[in-house]
Design a protein around this motif. Structure first.
Motif, PDB file in Angstrom:
ATOM      1  N   GLY A 170       3.746   9.289  -3.951  1.00  0.00           N
ATOM      2  CA  GLY A 170       3.406  10.694  -3.724  1.00  0.00           C
ATOM      3  C   GLY A 170       4.220  11.417  -2.626  1.00  0.00           C
ATOM      4  N   LYS A 171       4.229  12.702  -2.816  1.00  0.00           N
ATOM      5  CA  LYS A 171       4.793  13.546  -1.852  1.00  0.00           C
ATOM      6  C   LYS A 171       4.777  13.300  -0.472  1.00  0.00           C
ATOM      7  CE  LYS A 171       5.970  18.556  -1.010  1.00  0.00           C
ATOM      8  NZ  LYS A 171       5.715  19.731  -1.179  1.00  0.00           N
ATOM      9  N   ASN A 172       3.400  12.920  -0.055  1.00  0.00           N
ATOM     10  CA  ASN A 172       2.896  12.833   1.323  1.00  0.00           C
ATOM     11  C   ASN A 172       2.689  11.275   1.664  1.00  0.00           C
ATOM     12  OD1 ASN A 172       3.165  15.488   2.307  1.00  0.00           O
ATOM     13  ND2 ASN A 172       1.336  16.109   0.902  1.00  0.00           N
ATOM     14  N   GLU A 173       3.349  10.456   0.744  1.00  0.00           N
ATOM     15  CA  GLU A 173       2.960   9.108   1.109  1.00  0.00           C
ATOM     16  C   GLU A 173       4.289   8.176   1.502  1.00  0.00           C
ATOM     17  OE1 GLU A 173      -0.306   8.290  -2.242  1.00  0.00           O
ATOM     18  OE2 GLU A 173       1.740   8.007  -2.931  1.00  0.00           O
ATOM     19  N   ILE A 174       4.092   7.300   2.251  1.00  0.00           N
ATOM     20  CA  ILE A 174       5.033   6.207   2.398  1.00  0.00           C
ATOM     21  C   ILE A 174       4.310   4.755   1.902  1.00  0.00           C
ATOM     22  CG2 ILE A 174       5.836   7.385   4.454  1.00  0.00           C
ATOM     23  CD1 ILE A 174       4.426   5.718   6.409  1.00  0.00           C
ATOM     24  N   VAL A 175       5.242   3.779   2.141  1.00  0.00           N
ATOM     25  CA  VAL A 175       5.018   2.511   1.701  1.00  0.00           C
ATOM     26  C   VAL A 175       4.797   1.607   2.537  1.00  0.00           C
ATOM     27  CG1 VAL A 175       5.585   0.622  -0.115  1.00  0.00           C
ATOM     28  CG2 VAL A 175       6.217   3.095  -0.389  1.00  0.00           C
ATOM     29  N   SER A 219       8.503   1.859   4.706  1.00  0.00           N
ATOM     30  CA  SER A 219       9.372   2.269   3.981  1.00  0.00           C
ATOM     31  C   SER A 219       9.237   3.797   3.660  1.00  0.00           C
ATOM     32  CB  SER A 219      10.068   1.535   2.986  1.00  0.00           C
ATOM     33  OG  SER A 219      11.185   2.273   2.103  1.00  0.00           O
ATOM     34  N   PHE A 220      10.042   4.824   3.816  1.00  0.00           N
ATOM     35  CA  PHE A 220      10.064   6.029   3.212  1.00  0.00           C
ATOM     36  C   PHE A 220      10.015   6.327   1.715  1.00  0.00           C
ATOM     37  CE2 PHE A 220      10.998   6.336   7.687  1.00  0.00           C
ATOM     38  CZ  PHE A 220      10.025   6.594   8.400  1.00  0.00           C
ATOM     39  N   GLY A 221      10.283   5.325   1.078  1.00  0.00           N
ATOM     40  CA  GLY A 221      10.791   5.331  -0.342  1.00  0.00           C
ATOM     41  C   GLY A 221      12.314   5.643  -0.687  1.00  0.00           C
ATOM     42  N   CYS A 222      12.708   5.514  -1.950  1.00  0.00           N
ATOM     43  CA  CYS A 222      13.975   5.736  -2.368  1.00  0.00           C
ATOM     44  C   CYS A 222      13.846   6.569  -3.496  1.00  0.00           C
ATOM     45  CB  CYS A 222      14.600   4.539  -2.710  1.00  0.00           C
ATOM     46  SG  CYS A 222      13.823   3.526  -3.881  1.00  0.00           S
ATOM     47  N   PRO A 223      15.133   7.219  -3.865  1.00  0.00           N
ATOM     48  CA  PRO A 223      14.850   8.008  -4.839  1.00  0.00           C
ATOM     49  C   PRO A 223      14.205   7.541  -6.276  1.00  0.00           C
ATOM     50  CG  PRO A 223      17.035   8.544  -3.961  1.00  0.00           C
ATOM     51  CD  PRO A 223      16.164   7.419  -3.502  1.00  0.00           C
ATOM     52  N   GLU A 224      14.594   6.269  -6.676  1.00  0.00           N
ATOM     53  CA  GLU A 224      14.065   5.773  -7.673  1.00  0.00           C
ATOM     54  C   GLU A 224      12.736   5.286  -7.717  1.00  0.00           C
ATOM     55  OE1 GLU A 224      14.738   5.035 -11.382  1.00  0.00           O
ATOM     56  OE2 GLU A 224      16.566   5.420 -10.344  1.00  0.00           O
ATOM     57  N   SER A 225      12.319   5.073  -6.532  1.00  0.00           N
ATOM     58  CA  SER A 225      10.570   4.656  -6.458  1.00  0.00           C
ATOM     59  C   SER A 225       9.861   5.686  -6.373  1.00  0.00           C
ATOM     60  CB  SER A 225      10.570   3.813  -5.152  1.00  0.00           C
ATOM     61  OG  SER A 225      10.870   4.284  -4.102  1.00  0.00           O
ATOM     62  N   ARG A 226      10.442   6.992  -5.805  1.00  0.00           N
ATOM     63  CA  ARG A 226       9.815   8.284  -5.751  1.00  0.00           C
ATOM     64  C   ARG A 226       9.593   8.807  -7.301  1.00  0.00           C
ATOM     65  NH1 ARG A 226       7.182  10.142  -1.350  1.00  0.00           N
ATOM     66  NH2 ARG A 226       8.220   9.092   0.462  1.00  0.00           N
ATOM     67  N   LYS A 227      10.571   8.477  -8.084  1.00  0.00           N
ATOM     68  CA  LYS A 227      10.571   8.765  -9.642  1.00  0.00           C
ATOM     69  C   LYS A 227       9.828   7.897 -10.387  1.00  0.00           C
ATOM     70  CE  LYS A 227      14.199   8.412 -12.017  1.00  0.00           C
ATOM     71  NZ  LYS A 227      15.669   8.473 -12.564  1.00  0.00           N
ATOM     72  N   LEU A 263       0.847  -1.517  -0.002  1.00  0.00           N
ATOM     73  CA  LEU A 263      -0.023  -0.186   0.150  1.00  0.00           C
ATOM     74  C   LEU A 263       0.935   1.270  -0.156  1.00  0.00           C
ATOM     75  CD1 LEU A 263      -1.061  -2.175   2.380  1.00  0.00           C
ATOM     76  CD2 LEU A 263      -2.845  -0.733   2.501  1.00  0.00           C
ATOM     77  N   TYR A 264       0.508   2.266  -0.703  1.00  0.00           N
ATOM     78  CA  TYR A 264       1.122   3.469  -0.734  1.00  0.00           C
ATOM     79  C   TYR A 264       0.170   4.216   0.265  1.00  0.00           C
ATOM     80  CZ  TYR A 264       4.042   3.016  -4.632  1.00  0.00           C
ATOM     81  OH  TYR A 264       4.937   2.482  -5.645  1.00  0.00           O
ATOM     82  N   PHE A 265       0.783   4.647   1.296  1.00  0.00           N
ATOM     83  CA  PHE A 265      -0.047   5.063   2.557  1.00  0.00           C
ATOM     84  C   PHE A 265       0.108   6.660   2.921  1.00  0.00           C
ATOM     85  CE2 PHE A 265      -1.320   4.440   7.160  1.00  0.00           C
ATOM     86  CZ  PHE A 265      -2.416   3.246   7.051  1.00  0.00           C
ATOM     87  N   HIS A 266      -0.912   7.334   2.952  1.00  0.00           N
ATOM     88  CA  HIS A 266      -0.801   8.825   3.304  1.00  0.00           C
ATOM     89  C   HIS A 266      -0.331   8.929   4.755  1.00  0.00           C
ATOM     90  CE1 HIS A 266      -2.738  10.755   0.016  1.00  0.00           C
ATOM     91  NE2 HIS A 266      -3.692   9.602  -0.123  1.00  0.00           N
ATOM     92  N   CYS A 267       0.516   9.971   4.996  1.00  0.00           N
ATOM     93  CA  CYS A 267       1.399  10.098   6.240  1.00  0.00           C
ATOM     94  C   CYS A 267       0.574  10.313   7.390  1.00  0.00           C
ATOM     95  CB  CYS A 267       2.491  11.338   5.957  1.00  0.00           C
ATOM     96  SG  CYS A 267       3.799  10.816   5.104  1.00  0.00           S
TER      97      CYS A 267
END
Length: 204
Positions: A183-188, A170-178, A122-126
């Motif tokens: 999203g800007k306010n999402e974690i995984v 996870s807070f994401g990585c540069p590659e997964s953010r790109k 899930l991509y989860f809103h902070c």
């Protein structure tokens, strides 16, 4: 199950099946993809990854398709200007699989009736994370947060949840953010099926 998860947490949720023969249409992309890219596409379209269409070196290592830690560590270190020793340690401590033939992502509620997924991503809103942590605490469940900024969706989330049967954050990585559409306010979040069943009881 996945419909209930989406009702509570939003549409960015996908089911993951490892080495499963699933009924119905299977979309096997011909183009090369990153794992995180496949995850975000699977929110809308079910698809299957295998050694032939997964092209991210980090994800290929996680899936056991190839292992060249020396070269991979060198590339990550040089690209991010981070000491090589740190990267080598991180690779050693990031879970990886063996014997993966395929990974099916995004199958629907109808398929769950016949075959439970291994986990959900899930991509989860902070702003929702505090409530989730509170629910997990009521369950006596401690999430796992690996302290590395790369191999985020494939390693820190997928492999960690699948192999260790834990909720992974996870807070994401540069590659997964790109490429992975975080999203800007999402974690995984990685959510094993067993834990997802219990967790939903605390939301209903």
């Amino acid at each position: 199950m996945i419909n209930k998860l989406r009702q509570h947490f939003g549409r960015k949720c996908t089911s993951i099946y490892v080495n499963r023969d699933l009924p119905g249409f299977i979309n096997i992309p011909l183009k090369q993809m990153k794992y995180c890219e496949a995850v975000v596409q699977s929110f809308k379209v079910p698809l299957q990854l295998n050694s032939g269409n997964l092209n991210c070196p980090g994800a290929r290592r996680i899936m056991g398709f190839e292992k060249n830690d020396k070269q991979l560590a060198k590339e990550i270190s040089e690209n991010n200007h981070i000491p090589l020793g740190f990267i080598k340690t991180a690779l050693q401590e990031t879970p990886s699989l063996n014997g993966v033939i395929n990974i099916n992502l995004g199958w629907t509620e109808n398929h769950e009736n016949d075959l439970h997924p291994d986990l959900f991503i899930l991509y989860f809103h902070c702003h929702m994370i505090t409530e989730l942590m509170h629910k997990l605490a009521k369950m006596g469940t401690k999430p796992s947060i690996l302290p590395y900024f790369f191999q985020s969706v494939c390693g820190n989330i997928f492999a960690n949840s699948y192999l260790n049967d834990v909720v992974s954050i996870s807070f994401g990585c540069p590659e997964s953010r790109k490429s992975g559409g975080i999203g800007k306010n999402e974690i995984v979040i990685g959510l094993p099926f067993r834990i997802a069943v219990e967790l939903l009881n605390f939301y209903e």
